[in-house]
Each structure stands twice: as C-alpha cells, then as structure tokens.
Write a protein that holds these residues in place. Structure first.
Motif, PDB file in Angstrom:
ATOM      1  N   THR A 263       0.822  -1.206   0.000  1.00 43.17           N
ATOM      2  CA  THR A 263       0.000   0.000   0.000  1.00 43.17           C
ATOM      3  C   THR A 263       0.858   1.258   0.000  1.00 43.17           C
ATOM      4  OG1 THR A 263      -1.735  -1.172   1.207  1.00 43.17           O
ATOM      5  CG2 THR A 263      -1.812   1.241   1.223  1.00 43.17           C
ATOM      6  N   ALA A 264       1.874   1.278   0.866  1.00 47.42           N
ATOM      7  CA  ALA A 264       2.732   2.455   0.967  1.00 47.42           C
ATOM      8  C   ALA A 264       3.475   2.712  -0.332  1.00 47.42           C
ATOM      9  CB  ALA A 264       3.718   2.284   2.120  1.00 47.42           C
ATOM     10  N   LEU A 265       3.975   1.647  -0.947  1.00 49.65           N
ATOM     11  CA  LEU A 265       4.699   1.817  -2.205  1.00 49.65           C
ATOM     12  C   LEU A 265       3.780   2.297  -3.321  1.00 49.65           C
ATOM     13  CD1 LEU A 265       6.943  -1.385  -2.085  1.00 49.65           C
ATOM     14  CD2 LEU A 265       7.678   0.981  -1.743  1.00 49.65           C
ATOM     15  N   LEU A 266       2.564   1.771  -3.356  1.00 45.28           N
ATOM     16  CA  LEU A 266       1.615   2.194  -4.384  1.00 45.28           C
ATOM     17  C   LEU A 266       1.308   3.677  -4.267  1.00 45.28           C
ATOM     18  CD1 LEU A 266      -0.262   1.368  -6.701  1.00 45.28           C
ATOM     19  CD2 LEU A 266      -2.026   0.876  -4.982  1.00 45.28           C
ATOM     20  N   VAL A 267       1.100   4.137  -3.042  1.00 51.38           N
ATOM     21  CA  VAL A 267       0.794   5.559  -2.820  1.00 51.38           C
ATOM     22  C   VAL A 267       2.003   6.426  -3.146  1.00 51.38           C
ATOM     23  CG1 VAL A 267       0.221   7.272  -1.070  1.00 51.38           C
ATOM     24  CG2 VAL A 267      -0.996   5.082  -1.114  1.00 51.38           C
ATOM     25  N   ALA A 268       3.181   6.024  -2.648  1.00 47.20           N
ATOM     26  CA  ALA A 268       4.377   6.855  -2.800  1.00 47.20           C
ATOM     27  C   ALA A 268       4.825   6.962  -4.247  1.00 47.20           C
ATOM     28  CB  ALA A 268       5.506   6.300  -1.944  1.00 47.20           C
ATOM     29  N   PHE A 269       4.739   5.868  -5.006  1.00 46.68           N
ATOM     30  CA  PHE A 269       5.305   5.859  -6.348  1.00 46.68           C
ATOM     31  C   PHE A 269       4.314   6.279  -7.430  1.00 46.68           C
ATOM     32  CE2 PHE A 269       8.318   3.186  -4.071  1.00 46.68           C
ATOM     33  CZ  PHE A 269       9.514   3.691  -4.541  1.00 46.68           C
ATOM     34  N   ARG A 270       3.103   6.631  -7.044  1.00 45.45           N
ATOM     35  CA  ARG A 270       2.177   7.176  -8.040  1.00 45.45           C
ATOM     36  C   ARG A 270       2.665   8.525  -8.542  1.00 45.45           C
ATOM     37  NH1 ARG A 270      -3.990   6.970  -6.256  1.00 45.45           N
ATOM     38  NH2 ARG A 270      -4.161   7.785  -8.393  1.00 45.45           N
ATOM     39  N   ARG A 271       3.376   9.246  -7.678  1.00 45.64           N
ATOM     40  CA  ARG A 271       3.977  10.525  -8.069  1.00 45.64           C
ATOM     41  C   ARG A 271       5.474  10.437  -7.789  1.00 45.64           C
ATOM     42  NH1 ARG A 271      -0.263  15.183  -5.905  1.00 45.64           N
ATOM     43  NH2 ARG A 271      -2.064  14.499  -7.155  1.00 45.64           N
ATOM     44  N   PRO A 272       6.255  10.013  -8.759  1.00 48.80           N
ATOM     45  CA  PRO A 272       7.668   9.738  -8.500  1.00 48.80           C
ATOM     46  C   PRO A 272       8.523  10.958  -8.179  1.00 48.80           C
ATOM     47  CG  PRO A 272       7.141   9.462 -10.831  1.00 48.80           C
ATOM     48  CD  PRO A 272       5.843   9.657 -10.116  1.00 48.80           C
ATOM     49  N   ALA A 273       8.061  12.173  -8.495  1.00 52.77           N
ATOM     50  CA  ALA A 273       8.860  13.355  -8.193  1.00 52.77           C
ATOM     51  C   ALA A 273       8.917  13.572  -6.680  1.00 52.77           C
ATOM     52  CB  ALA A 273       8.261  14.582  -8.885  1.00 52.77           C
ATOM     53  N   GLY A 274      10.032  14.150  -6.218  1.00 52.41           N
ATOM     54  CA  GLY A 274      10.170  14.443  -4.796  1.00 52.41           C
ATOM     55  C   GLY A 274      10.856  13.311  -4.044  1.00 52.41           C
ATOM     56  N   ARG A 275      10.975  13.493  -2.723  1.00 52.66           N
ATOM     57  CA  ARG A 275      11.713  12.551  -1.891  1.00 52.66           C
ATOM     58  C   ARG A 275      10.825  11.494  -1.246  1.00 52.66           C
ATOM     59  NH1 ARG A 275      16.426  12.021  -3.175  1.00 52.66           N
ATOM     60  NH2 ARG A 275      17.018  11.290  -1.105  1.00 52.66           N
ATOM     61  N   LEU A 276       9.509  11.559  -1.459  1.00 50.39           N
ATOM     62  CA  LEU A 276       8.610  10.617  -0.793  1.00 50.39           C
ATOM     63  C   LEU A 276       8.928   9.159  -1.126  1.00 50.39           C
ATOM     64  CD1 LEU A 276       6.226  10.078   1.059  1.00 50.39           C
ATOM     65  CD2 LEU A 276       4.696  10.429  -0.919  1.00 50.39           C
ATOM     66  N   PRO A 277       9.175   8.785  -2.389  1.00 49.73           N
ATOM     67  CA  PRO A 277       9.496   7.378  -2.654  1.00 49.73           C
ATOM     68  C   PRO A 277      10.700   6.877  -1.876  1.00 49.73           C
ATOM     69  CG  PRO A 277       8.938   8.495  -4.697  1.00 49.73           C
ATOM     70  CD  PRO A 277       9.033   9.555  -3.647  1.00 49.73           C
ATOM     71  N   PHE A 278      11.774   7.681  -1.814  1.00 51.44           N
ATOM     72  CA  PHE A 278      12.969   7.243  -1.099  1.00 51.44           C
ATOM     73  C   PHE A 278      12.697   7.142   0.398  1.00 51.44           C
ATOM     74  CE2 PHE A 278      17.062   8.127   1.027  1.00 51.44           C
ATOM     75  CZ  PHE A 278      17.770   7.024   0.575  1.00 51.44           C
ATOM     76  N   LEU A 279      11.983   8.102   0.951  1.00 50.10           N
ATOM     77  CA  LEU A 279      11.651   8.048   2.370  1.00 50.10           C
ATOM     78  C   LEU A 279      10.759   6.851   2.682  1.00 50.10           C
ATOM     79  CD1 LEU A 279      11.000  11.858   3.056  1.00 50.10           C
ATOM     80  CD2 LEU A 279      13.024  10.505   3.667  1.00 50.10           C
ATOM     81  N   THR A 280       9.886   6.506   1.752  1.00 50.73           N
ATOM     82  CA  THR A 280       9.045   5.321   1.935  1.00 50.73           C
ATOM     83  C   THR A 280       9.890   4.057   1.961  1.00 50.73           C
ATOM     84  OG1 THR A 280       7.191   6.420   0.821  1.00 50.73           O
ATOM     85  CG2 THR A 280       7.104   4.015   0.988  1.00 50.73           C
ATOM     86  N   VAL A 281      10.886   3.989   1.079  1.00 48.43           N
ATOM     87  CA  VAL A 281      11.795   2.834   1.079  1.00 48.43           C
ATOM     88  C   VAL A 281      12.516   2.730   2.424  1.00 48.43           C
ATOM     89  CG1 VAL A 281      13.885   1.872   0.048  1.00 48.43           C
ATOM     90  CG2 VAL A 281      12.095   2.809  -1.411  1.00 48.43           C
ATOM     91  N   MET A 282      12.966   3.861   2.981  1.00 45.31           N
ATOM     92  CA  MET A 282      13.634   3.843   4.283  1.00 45.31           C
ATOM     93  C   MET A 282      12.689   3.352   5.374  1.00 45.31           C
ATOM     94  SD  MET A 282      16.834   4.814   4.025  1.00 45.31           S
ATOM     95  CE  MET A 282      16.770   3.677   2.637  1.00 45.31           C
TER      96      MET A 282
END
Length: 298
Positions: A263-282
């Motif tokens: 769920t978290a990855l789906l939400v974070a990677f829908r908009r790849p711009a910004g630092r949210l995807p990397f922070l989600t991975v952490m």
C-alpha cells in the motif's frame, strides 16, 4: 592615576575584542562542521548504521561487537556520502543545486575530500577488527559504493553497486560471529533487492538534472515512471523474501507488513517526483529490520 585607568580600560577593550573574535571563530567552525555533516548524506548514513546495529543485536553480537560493526559501517557510509557530494560538484553547480553545502559555498571541496579520505582510512581497521573475512566483505561493499560515485553512476550497471553493497551487509554482521557463519541466502537476496530498489527510488527526483549533465544510469534510461514501478517491485520483493525465506509459517506481523508495504509503495510511487518514494523505502527497511530482529534473535 588617569594613565593607569586608561591602561585598564584599554586592556578590558582588548579582552572584549579577543572574546568576540573567539566567539566568531567558534560560530564559523560550528557552521563549517554543520555544513560538512550535511554533505555526507546524513539520513541514509544514519539509517544504514542503525539497521546494521539492529541486525548485529538480532544475530547475537554483544555490546562491544555491535558498537564495532556500527562504527565500521558509519565510517564507510560517511566516506561514501562525502565522496558522492565531491564527485557530483561539477554537475550540481551546473544544475544550481543550492540545497547542497558544496554548491552553497558553506564548505570547501578540499574539506569534503579530506573528510571522505579520513573516513575511508578509519573504515579499514574498524572493518578488519570484526575479523579478516568479515572486514574484507565490508570493504568490498564500500569499494562498490565508491565505484558507483566515481564511475558506475552513469552506466547501465548503476544498480549493481547498491545491490552488492546491501547484499553483503548481512554477511559483514554474521561473519563477525564465532565460526564466521555466512547468512542465509534469502537474507542476502532480500538486502540486495532492497539496495537496488533504494537506488531507483533515490534517483527519481534528479532524473532530469542527471540527463542534462550527462549522467545516464539505468534509471535515467528507463525514465521516471518505469523506474518508479521497478523500485516498488524490488522493495516489495525484498519484503516477500524476508517472509518466505525463514522456515515456519508467516507471522501475523509479516502479513500486515507485506500489505502495508504494498500500500505504501503504491501511494508513494504514483507521483515519482520528490523525496517521498525514497523516504518510503527507508520506512519499509525499518519495518523489515523489526521483522528480522524477531526472526533472527537467538
């Protein structure tokens, strides 16, 4: 008497000026150290160090062993972070990355280069103190990260140093135990998948700037959308490996973790711009470490 009074007053003025100068120097030194700390990529460095310490505790290391392993990893991560900022200086200047201390001018290139070299030199004895094989494995991972910074970042193999360095990290932890046991293959595979996923997620905000300055690694070749999708799949695969690898049934926490990760990855990677995807991975990596502590604790 008037002469004596004047001398005392001048002396007091000199003392006040000296104190002011010392205070100004202390402020300058503090700012320089703060800028140096900000240029080492402190969030990933701290995260990897903490994850290593947690793995060491779970694997059965005592306090001295945990401190030694964490210190070696911290030194390696600091060297890699400073090396990265120094290697990227020309490209960061070209793209106006004022969020970086080297570009902002708050720390010098020579200071960052010296810090990277010092941390690398410190990493060698700390790593080998865990044992010859364990130390060699960790230094291979650190060398891979330096190779990424200095050469492989702009090639189709840009993901490989991340996968190798992360994949070897559990081995550094377990090879330092009595008998120097290797970690189970599923644990190394999970760590390698997480590292590769972190690479794709970390690059996402900078793809346009990278392309403009001639950095053409695999994420840049794939583009933001496909890289985001691949990053999500790699990180999800890492969590799945942690759940499927150990013997016995998957725990309730494991199933919840898998669902929350997806769920978290789906939400974070829908908009790849910004630092949210990397922070989600952490964040996912932190949750995975909690699972590992529960599974590996002797």
């Amino acid at each position: 008497m008037p002469v004596r009074t004047t001398q005392i007053a001048e002396s007091a003025d000199d003392g006040g000026s000296g104190a002011t100068a010392r205070a100004a120097r202390a402020v300058r030194v503090g700012r320089a150290l703060g800028a140096l700390g900000a240029s080492c990529h402190p969030l990933p460095a701290a995260a990897v160090t903490l994850f290593t310490a947690a793995l060491a505790v779970a694997a059965g290391h005592g306090p001295p062993g945990v401190v030694l392993l964490a210190g070696a990893v911290a030194a390696g991560q600091l060297s890699v972070g400073w090396c990265n900022d120094r290697a990227d200086l020309r490209r960061d200047l070209a793209t106006g990355r004022r969020d970086k201390p080297l570009v902002a001018g708050t720390v010098s290139a020579d200071a960052v280069a010296r810090a990277a070299g010092t941390a690398l030199l410190l990493c060698v004895p700390l790593s080998l103190a865990a044992g010859p094989l364990a130390g060699a494995v960790h230094l291979v991972g650190v060398a891979a990260a330096w190779g990424y910074n200095l050469r492989l970042k702009g090639t189709v193999a840009s993901w490989a140093p991340y996968a190798l360095a992360f994949g070897l990290l559990p081995a550094f932890v377990t090879l330092g135990l009595p008998g120097a046991p290797w970690p189970p293959p599923w644990l190394m595979a999970a760590a390698a998948l997480l590292g590769a996923g972190a690479h794709f997620a970390n690059v996402l905000p900078d793809i346009d700037d990278d392309l403009a300055t001639g950095v053409v690694g695999l994420p840049q070749r794939l583009g933001a959308r496909r890289s985001a999708a691949l990053a999500g799949l790699l990180v999800l695969g890492s969590t799945a490996a942690l759940l499927a690898g150990p013997p016995g049934p998957v725990t309730a926490y494991g199933w919840v973790l898998l669902g929350a990760t997806a769920t978290a990855l789906l939400v974070a990677f829908r908009r790849p711009a910004g630092r949210l995807p990397f922070l989600t991975v952490m964040a996912v990596a932190g949750a995975d470490v909690i699972l590992l502590v529960a599974e590996l604790r002797p």
